[in-house]
Design an enzyme around this catalytic site. Structure first.
Site, PDB file in Angstrom:
ATOM      1  N   HIS A  25       0.761  -1.194  -0.140  1.00 52.78           N
ATOM      2  CA  HIS A  25       0.045   0.185  -0.034  1.00 52.78           C
ATOM      3  C   HIS A  25       0.836   1.391   0.025  1.00 52.78           C
ATOM      4  CE1 HIS A  25      -2.957   2.938   1.332  1.00 52.78           C
ATOM      5  NE2 HIS A  25      -2.119   3.294   2.107  1.00 52.78           N
TER       6      HIS A  25
ATOM      7  N   THR B  91       6.172  27.220   4.368  1.00 51.36           N
ATOM      8  CA  THR B  91       4.830  26.434   4.385  1.00 51.36           C
ATOM      9  C   THR B  91       3.709  27.453   4.684  1.00 51.36           C
ATOM     10  OG1 THR B  91       5.828  24.550   4.857  1.00 51.36           O
ATOM     11  CG2 THR B  91       3.567  24.248   4.671  1.00 51.36           C
TER      12      THR B  91
ATOM     13  N   ARG C 110       1.496   1.466  14.965  1.00 55.96           N
ATOM     14  CA  ARG C 110       1.224   1.107  13.703  1.00 55.96           C
ATOM     15  C   ARG C 110       2.153  -0.069  13.198  1.00 55.96           C
ATOM     16  NH1 ARG C 110       5.577   5.406  10.551  1.00 55.96           N
ATOM     17  NH2 ARG C 110       4.593   4.601   8.456  1.00 55.96           N
TER      18      ARG C 110
ATOM     19  N   HIS D 220      14.884  13.918  11.320  1.00 53.11           N
ATOM     20  CA  HIS D 220      13.792  14.317  12.225  1.00 53.11           C
ATOM     21  C   HIS D 220      12.957  12.868  12.201  1.00 53.11           C
ATOM     22  CE1 HIS D 220      11.302  16.179   8.815  1.00 53.11           C
ATOM     23  NE2 HIS D 220      11.346  14.848   8.726  1.00 53.11           N
ATOM     24  N   HIS D 221      13.367  11.937  11.155  1.00 50.49           N
ATOM     25  CA  HIS D 221      12.654  10.707  11.105  1.00 50.49           C
ATOM     26  C   HIS D 221      13.389   9.719  12.139  1.00 50.49           C
ATOM     27  CE1 HIS D 221       9.964  11.707   7.843  1.00 50.49           C
ATOM     28  NE2 HIS D 221      11.049  12.307   7.384  1.00 50.49           N
TER      29      HIS D 221
ATOM     30  N   LYS E 229       2.848  30.097   2.204  1.00 50.90           N
ATOM     31  CA  LYS E 229       2.075  29.641   1.017  1.00 50.90           C
ATOM     32  C   LYS E 229       0.699  29.761   1.625  1.00 50.90           C
ATOM     33  CE  LYS E 229       5.091  27.213  -1.982  1.00 50.90           C
ATOM     34  NZ  LYS E 229       4.487  27.026  -3.248  1.00 50.90           N
TER      35      LYS E 229
ATOM     36  N   TRP F 230       7.303   0.520   3.662  1.00 54.34           N
ATOM     37  CA  TRP F 230       8.053   1.401   2.534  1.00 54.34           C
ATOM     38  C   TRP F 230       9.146   1.908   2.882  1.00 54.34           C
ATOM     39  CZ3 TRP F 230       8.691   6.679   1.368  1.00 54.34           C
ATOM     40  CH2 TRP F 230       8.453   7.676   2.236  1.00 54.34           C
TER      41      TRP F 230
ATOM     42  N   GLU G 202      11.657  13.547  -0.597  1.00 50.40           N
ATOM     43  CA  GLU G 202      10.501  12.808  -1.337  1.00 50.40           C
ATOM     44  C   GLU G 202       9.301  13.487  -1.015  1.00 50.40           C
ATOM     45  OE1 GLU G 202      10.156  10.912  -3.484  1.00 50.40           O
ATOM     46  OE2 GLU G 202       8.399   9.975  -3.289  1.00 50.40           O
TER      47      GLU G 202
ATOM     48  N   TYR H  17       8.475  16.296  -0.172  1.00 51.74           N
ATOM     49  CA  TYR H  17       8.226  17.491  -0.747  1.00 51.74           C
ATOM     50  C   TYR H  17       8.066  17.240  -2.382  1.00 51.74           C
ATOM     51  CZ  TYR H  17       8.608  19.512   3.525  1.00 51.74           C
ATOM     52  OH  TYR H  17       8.175  20.054   5.041  1.00 51.74           O
TER      53      TYR H  17
ATOM     54  N   SER I 162      -2.329  26.687  -6.807  1.00 52.94           N
ATOM     55  CA  SER I 162      -1.907  27.802  -7.094  1.00 52.94           C
ATOM     56  C   SER I 162      -2.629  28.371  -8.457  1.00 52.94           C
ATOM     57  CB  SER I 162      -0.486  28.274  -7.192  1.00 52.94           C
ATOM     58  OG  SER I 162       0.044  27.730  -5.773  1.00 52.94           O
TER      59      SER I 162
ATOM     60  N   ASP J 107       6.573  20.790 -27.558  1.00 48.66           N
ATOM     61  CA  ASP J 107       6.770  19.434 -26.582  1.00 48.66           C
ATOM     62  C   ASP J 107       7.727  19.650 -25.691  1.00 48.66           C
ATOM     63  OD1 ASP J 107       6.838  16.814 -26.068  1.00 48.66           O
ATOM     64  OD2 ASP J 107       5.897  16.380 -27.848  1.00 48.66           O
TER      65      ASP J 107
ATOM     66  N   HIS K 240      13.014  12.659   3.071  1.00 50.91           N
ATOM     67  CA  HIS K 240      12.329  13.879   3.362  1.00 50.91           C
ATOM     68  C   HIS K 240      12.146  14.853   2.086  1.00 50.91           C
ATOM     69  CE1 HIS K 240      10.188  16.580   5.794  1.00 50.91           C
ATOM     70  NE2 HIS K 240      10.483  17.577   5.066  1.00 50.91           N
TER      71      HIS K 240
ATOM     72  N   SER L  54      13.097   6.009 -13.910  1.00 51.11           N
ATOM     73  CA  SER L  54      11.861   6.910 -14.573  1.00 51.11           C
ATOM     74  C   SER L  54      11.944   8.387 -13.860  1.00 51.11           C
ATOM     75  CB  SER L  54      10.570   6.321 -14.247  1.00 51.11           C
ATOM     76  OG  SER L  54       9.649   6.986 -14.519  1.00 51.11           O
ATOM     77  N   SER L  55      11.929   8.466 -12.813  1.00 45.82           N
ATOM     78  CA  SER L  55      11.796   9.914 -12.055  1.00 45.82           C
ATOM     79  C   SER L  55      12.972  10.915 -12.544  1.00 45.82           C
ATOM     80  CB  SER L  55      11.766   9.803 -10.551  1.00 45.82           C
ATOM     81  OG  SER L  55      10.807   8.920 -10.315  1.00 45.82           O
TER      82      SER L  55
HETATM   83  C1  HEM Z   1       4.817  21.156   7.848  1.00 44.21           C
HETATM   84  C2  HEM Z   1       5.881  20.432   7.293  1.00 44.21           C
HETATM   85  C3  HEM Z   1       5.994  18.905   7.811  1.00 44.21           C
HETATM   86  C4  HEM Z   1       6.530  18.729   9.192  1.00 44.21           C
HETATM   87  C5  HEM Z   1       6.993  19.804   9.971  1.00 44.21           C
HETATM   88  C6  HEM Z   1       6.665  17.119   8.909  1.00 44.21           C
HETATM   89  C7  HEM Z   1       7.218  16.399  10.058  1.00 44.21           C
HETATM   90  C8  HEM Z   1       7.521  14.948  10.137  1.00 44.21           C
HETATM   91  C9  HEM Z   1       8.085  14.416  10.974  1.00 44.21           C
HETATM   92  C10 HEM Z   1       8.851  15.071  12.341  1.00 44.21           C
HETATM   93  C11 HEM Z   1       8.006  12.953  10.794  1.00 44.21           C
HETATM   94  C12 HEM Z   1       8.530  11.793  11.568  1.00 44.21           C
HETATM   95  C13 HEM Z   1       7.450  11.367  12.514  1.00 44.21           C
HETATM   96  C14 HEM Z   1       7.894  10.133  13.361  1.00 44.21           C
HETATM   97  O1  HEM Z   1       7.929   8.797  12.545  1.00 44.21           O
HETATM   98  O2  HEM Z   1       8.308   9.945  14.270  1.00 44.21           O
HETATM   99  C15 HEM Z   1       7.008  12.793   9.676  1.00 44.21           C
HETATM  100  C16 HEM Z   1       6.568  11.738   9.169  1.00 44.21           C
HETATM  101  C17 HEM Z   1       6.194  11.657   8.022  1.00 44.21           C
HETATM  102  N1  HEM Z   1       5.576  12.807   6.993  1.00 44.21           N
HETATM  103 FE1  HEM Z   1       6.088  14.638   7.693  1.00 44.21          FE
HETATM  104  N2  HEM Z   1       6.148  16.784   7.955  1.00 44.21           N
HETATM  105  C18 HEM Z   1       5.615  17.662   7.322  1.00 44.21           C
HETATM  106  C19 HEM Z   1       5.140  17.603   5.836  1.00 44.21           C
HETATM  107  C20 HEM Z   1       5.028  16.585   5.177  1.00 44.21           C
HETATM  108  C21 HEM Z   1       4.638  16.387   3.802  1.00 44.21           C
HETATM  109  C22 HEM Z   1       4.402  17.507   2.872  1.00 44.21           C
HETATM  110  C23 HEM Z   1       4.646  14.948   3.839  1.00 44.21           C
HETATM  111  C24 HEM Z   1       4.164  14.262   2.350  1.00 44.21           C
HETATM  112  C25 HEM Z   1       3.330  14.794   1.354  1.00 44.21           C
HETATM  113  C26 HEM Z   1       4.767  14.299   4.787  1.00 44.21           C
HETATM  114  C27 HEM Z   1       4.819  12.936   4.703  1.00 44.21           C
HETATM  115  C28 HEM Z   1       5.519  12.105   6.122  1.00 44.21           C
HETATM  116  C29 HEM Z   1       5.370  10.700   5.986  1.00 44.21           C
HETATM  117  C30 HEM Z   1       4.877   9.807   4.650  1.00 44.21           C
HETATM  118  C31 HEM Z   1       5.795  10.498   7.197  1.00 44.21           C
HETATM  119  C32 HEM Z   1       5.972   8.962   7.662  1.00 44.21           C
HETATM  120  C33 HEM Z   1       7.328   8.632   7.476  1.00 44.21           C
HETATM  121  C34 HEM Z   1       7.127   7.099   7.982  1.00 44.21           C
HETATM  122  O3  HEM Z   1       7.021   5.935   7.479  1.00 44.21           O
HETATM  123  O4  HEM Z   1       7.884   7.092   9.245  1.00 44.21           O
HETATM  124  N3  HEM Z   1       5.203  15.281   5.782  1.00 44.21           N
HETATM  125  N4  HEM Z   1       6.780  14.280   9.326  1.00 44.21           N
HETATM  126 CU   LIG Z   2      10.641  14.324   7.031  1.00 44.23          CU
END
Ligand code: HEM
Ligand SMILES: [Cu+2]
Lengths: 197, 110, 636
Positions: free
Chosen positions: C82, C332, C454, C306-307, C335, C146, C259, C261, C272, C111, C257, C173-174
């Site tokens: 998923h 952010t 989770r 931060h992850h 915006k 993932w 990614e 964005y 926009s 093109d 990270h 591809s990307s």
């Molecule tokens: C204001 C902006 C953002 C902040 C401050 C932020 C912060 C964070 C932080 C600190 C985590 C880690 C959480 C943890 O596992 O302990 C996290 C996880 C995640 N964020 Fe964000 N994030 C932001 C925007 C976004 C955006 C724009 C996306 C995608 C479009 C996104 C997708 C994800 C995903 C997929 C995870 C999970 C990763 C995992 O599997 O552990 N985040 N975010």
């Molecule tokens: Cu991140």
């Protein structure tokens, strides 16, 4: 692709621009390998470490690769002047030096295998083989492209006046060379300082 | 670039200096310099340079890098944009991976 | 039509070149950015259905405590596939669909810079997806999440070799698209289209492409290492021999990270574009929007750890990355305020497209706020690996990226098809979507804070009745979303068949893509327009009176549909070519070879791809070679 250079917004050739963009990203690729290598420099799992390097040998093959950049740029220079025979000659010389370099790498790897250093020996071994191996793969692809360019110039697909093609191949080739300039220093010479060779 | 401007490009479109490319002799001279620099690098293996060795190696590497990029890859004669791509990529990689390696060392055993 | 879009030079037509614009072969051989965009779109829908099904199974399993509808093994495969599907096969290519279709139209080009490379990107994407999904038939899908943390993922039982190779293929591809789009934007803008006149969508395409350019190579290395650990016995992440699993985490999140964005910036671009049109006002703070996007991209590279707050990194890095992460909230926030001020005082029309854009801003803000909460290290320790994080990233990915893209579908559907989507069904879709989304993911905040872990196959009973209730609500939300998705699909197909004819400019739009015929001709513009203003099309239609109220310019907006314009001019369009397709197909044997350490397959794949590549470069181009000297120049 058919847009002539003077019709583009920046007055640049699409292909050259794209090549430079691609090369920029390659630094991130090789950088990750280099970091892993530096991280694992001492993680040899009781196997061989950097003292296994044969600096004189590697110096020679590094020198060959460096000089292949000279022949590459001479090929381009000939192409610009419309000297297709000269261009083909220098292209072959470049490919030949590339193959010498690759042969050297195969030899080096074989020796290391015999001395107990293989991919599965330690994180150090894995990262060494990965870094130099992926660089070798780049050289290999470069040789293929050079030979392709050579044959295409024989069949007339690459003509006088189309020196951008040779230039593109050259950009790639020189890039692979400057990556080796870094590898030679960072992977071989600097760690060797500590061994006190 | 000589070969692209031949097509009748408007002069202002060309970003970089339209300076002449080196001749074959000049290329060979550059290669000789590169060879000497390489010899210097290798000499650190044979002779004791002490604490000067590391900075020396890094400086030599940088000079070789810039020379190949500047002359053989024509950065000096081409539009600045290309050089910006190359050095941005390089700088970006150096910064990111240095930070990464720092995270491994800075009080990692907390 | 006076204009020829098929080449007329005397060059022989190569044997395999599809010459018609109909039939399956014409799609396989297409190099038209619009058709490639359309192919991306439909492929995305198929993968979305797959990914949705997997999430349905997950929600069914968690609807009640201690259930065992599916085994833990299947559960692991479901959440892994998923995640991979939604990130790499849905959201990213959805963005590519928009980029492909819109980019040349928006900058006034015929093109992209490399049409065949563009086809290559699509086929690599498709084959990468097929490759990943084939794992279900070959001993089970990847099941290590993932993010694929090593060393667990390097263990054979995790089936992660498919993950490592599959993502590698998608990465190629990307990367190819990124290079293609950057070149196109830098080099192929219409006369007068300066950087500060480009639509924000184009800016976001540029920033996203740079993020891909610098992020994809990093994960490429991580995946190579992982795969060699898993298949060939390398020792990168094996603690037994001194390998450090943290290296994998670093490399993954150095990519990971940026990614996120890569996934959200394109949707920000869509919104926009939509908001100003339906507010009848120019975008508020254009320059701030463009630079905030670039700043997000830039800072987004410096926050990856931060992850890893709960991994073994020291207090100083933790503090540094925490602060850096919070900084991203600044651009952010800029915006978000700009979107709000765009609507402020505007003449708002709440079409479905607009509703989804407003939905985007509100849902994304919620997700952004919980993101800032994660950035607080002690908070993070509590939230990490709980459903709170799941709630967070669904608010940004689903409530954010997906809402934005769907807004774009409603907005540009008429551009692509010449027909309008049904607004009644659209509104039904929007409200059920919003409801279902919040019902599914809202409660996860709470169940997460109450400790629900989770990636756990069974909901433990000891978490208590409240958590069970939240989970039941989430599962009900899924049912609502499922129904809503059917409404969307029905609306799509119905509108395609017998939607109301839209005309060339149904929304009274502002940007260049609406200035040409609808649907656009293969060559996009009969005559490349000269750009004199941001929102060029709007300025051709309206002037301002003293109170800055727009008044229509009489006959100002001649939509570029005149059949006879540019009479006699020969427009060079890229030839169709099946070589990208043939070339990329070789990636399948190569991929299987790498997974099974089978050198024959690897060799076959490499030879196939090299041969395909040579076929590609020696294929005669009827329009003349790229820099054909003398003879071809005369034919221009
Ligand atoms: C204001 C902006 C953002 C902040 C401050 C932020 C912060 C964070 C932080 C600190 C985590 C880690 C959480 C943890 O596992 O302990 C996290 C996880 C995640 N964020 Fe964000 N994030 C932001 C925007 C976004 C955006 C724009 C996306 C995608 C479009 C996104 C997708 C994800 C995903 C997929 C995870 C999970 C990763 C995992 O599997 O552990 N985040 N975010
Ligand atoms: Cu991140």
């Amino acid at each position: 692709m058919s847009v002539a250079t003077h019709e583009t917004s920046m007055g640049l050739d699409h292909r050259k621009l794209a090549m430079w963009i691609f090369l920029a990203s390659e630094f991130l690729f090789f950088g990750a390998f280099v970091s892993a290598y530096l991280l694992y420099l001492d993680t040899t799992n009781r196997g061989p470490g950097v003292e296994i390097f044969d600096i004189p040998f590697t110096s020679v093959s590094s020198f060959v690769l460096l000089m292949s950049s000279l022949t590459m740029v001479l090929a381009h220079n000939s192409h610009v002047r419309g000297d297709m025979r000269g261009m083909r000659l220098w292209i072959l010389a470049t490919a030949g030096q590339g193959m010498v370099f690759l042969g050297g790498q195969v030899y080096e790897f074989t020796v290391f295998f015999r001395e107990g250093l293989d991919l599965t020996q330690s994180p150090f071994a894995s990262s060494f083989f990965f870094l130099t191996g992926f660089h070798g793969a780049h050289v290999f692809i470069g040789v293929l492209i050079l030979l392709g360019l050579y044959s295409l110039s024989l069949t007339g697909k690459v003509k006088v006046g189309q020196d951008v093609k040779t230039e593109m191949v050259g950009l790639y080739w020189h890039f692979v060379d400057i990556i080796w300039v870094i590898i030679f220093t960072v992977v071989y010479l600097i760690p060797e300082l500590r061994v006190g060779g | 670039m000589a070969d692209t401007t031949q097509a009748g490009a408007p002069a202002e479109a060309e970003g970089g200096a339209d300076g002449h490319h080196p001749t074959q002799q000049e290329y060979i001279r550059i290669a000789v310099v590169l060879a000497i620099l390489t010899a210097l690098e290798v000499s650190t293996y044979y002779f004791e340079f002490g604490r000067a060795a590391l900075p020396l190696l890094i400086v030599l590497m940088a000079i070789k890098f810039v020379m190949v990029a500047g002359f053989f890859m024509h950065l000096r004669f081409d539009t600045k944009l290309f050089g910006r791509f190359l050095y941005t990529g390089l700088a970006w990689a150096v910064v990111l991976y240095t930070l990464t390696l720092l995270v491994f060392v800075v009080d990692a055993n907390q | 039509m006076a204009m020829t879009t098929t080449p007329t030079t005397g060059a022989p037509t190569p044997r395999f070149r599809p010459s018609s614009r109909e039939g399956i072969l014409s799609w396989i051989g297409t190099t038209d950015h619009k058709r490639i965009g359309i192919m991306y779109f439909w492929t995305v829908l198929v993968f979305f259905a797959f990914g949705g099904t997997q999430s349905g199974l997950i929600r069914a399993q968690l609807a009640q405590a201690e259930q065992s509808l599916i085994t833990a093994e299947i559960y692991n495969q479901m959440f892994t596939m998923h995640g991979i599907t939604m990130v790499f096969l849905v959201v990213m290519p959805f963005a590519a669909a928009f980029f492909n279709y819109l980019l040349p139209l928006m900058i006034g080009a015929r093109d992209v810079a490399f049409p065949r490379l563009n086809a290559f990107s699509y086929w690599f994407y498709l084959f990468g997806g097929v490759f990943l999904y084939s794992s279900f038939l070959l001993g089970g899908a990847p099941n290590g999440s993932w993010v694929g943390y090593a060393p667990l993922s390097a263990n054979a039982v995790s089936n992660m070799a498919f993950y490592a190779v599959g993502l590698q293929i998608l990465g190629v591809s990307s990367l190819a698209s990124a290079i293609n789009f950057i070149t196109t934007i830098l080099n192929m803008r219409a006369p007068g289209m300066t950087f500060m006149r480009m639509p924000i969508m184009v800016w976001m395409t540029l920033v996203t492409s740079f993020l891909l350019l610098f992020a994809v190579p990093i994960i490429a290395v991580a995946l190579f290492m992982l795969q060699f650990d898993a298949v060939f016995g390398a020792q990168f992440f094996q603690p037994a021999s001194g390998g450090d699993p943290l290296l994998y985490q670093h490399l993954f999140w150095l990519f990971g990270h940026p990614e996120v964005y890569i996934m959200i910036l394109p949707a920000m671009g869509v919104v926009s574009e939509v908001m100003p049109v339906f507010s009848r006002k120019p975008l508020f703070g254009y320059a701030a929007m463009a630079f905030a996007g670039a700043a997000i991209g830039f800072i987004g590279f410096g926050v990856w750890a931060h992850h890893m707050f709960t991994s073994a990194i020291g207090p100083v890095p933790r503090a540094a990355f925490s602060v850096a992460t919070m900084f991203i909230a600044v651009p952010t926030g800029i915006k978000i305020f700009n979107w709000v001020f765009t609507m402020w005082g505007g003449k708002i029309r709440f079409t479905t497209a607009m509703l989804f854009s407003v939905g985007f801003v509100s849902m994304f803000t919620i997700g952004g706020l919980s993101g800032v909460m994660h950035a607080v290290v002690p908070h993070n320790a509590q939230q990490h690996d709980t459903y709170f994080v799941v709630a967070h990233f669904h608010y940004v990915l689903f409530g954010g990226a997906l809402f934005g893209f769907i807004s774009g579908v409603y907005y540009w559907f008429p551009k692509v098809t010449g027909k309008l989507m049904d607004e009644k069904l659209g509104k039904l879709h929007f409200w059920t979507w919003l409801l279902g989304f919040n019902l599914t993911f809202g409660p996860m905040h709470l169940s997460g804070l109450l400790g629900q872990p989770r990636r756990t196959a069974v909901l433990p009973e000891e978490l208590g009745g409240t958590v069970e209730l939240y989970n039941l609500l989430s599962s009900l939300g899924f049912v609502v979303l499922f129904g809503s998705a059917l409404v969307f699909l029905y609306n799509l197909i119905r509108s395609l068949r017998r939607g109301e004819v839209s005309g060339d400019d149904p929304w009274d739009a502002r940007t260049l893509e609406w200035m040409t015929a609808t649907p656009p001709k293969p060559h996009n513009f009969d005559e490349i327009p000269t750009i004199t203003a941001r929102d060029e099309f709007w300025h051709r239609k309206y002037a301002e009176d003293e109170q800055h109220v727009p008044v229509p310019v009489p006959a100002g907006a001649s939509v570029d549909t005149d059949e006879h314009a540019g009479h006699g001019e020969h427009i060079h369009m890229p030839d169709a070519s099946v070589w990208p397709f043939i070339h990329t197909m070789g990636v399948l044997p190569l991929g299987y070879g790498l997974v099974y350490a089978n050198w024959w397959l690897i060799g076959a794949g490499v030879v196939w791809m090299v041969a395909g590549f040579f076929g590609w470069i020696i294929e005669p181009l009827a329009e003349g070679d790229d820099d054909e000297p003398a003879t071809a120049l005369a034919a221009h």
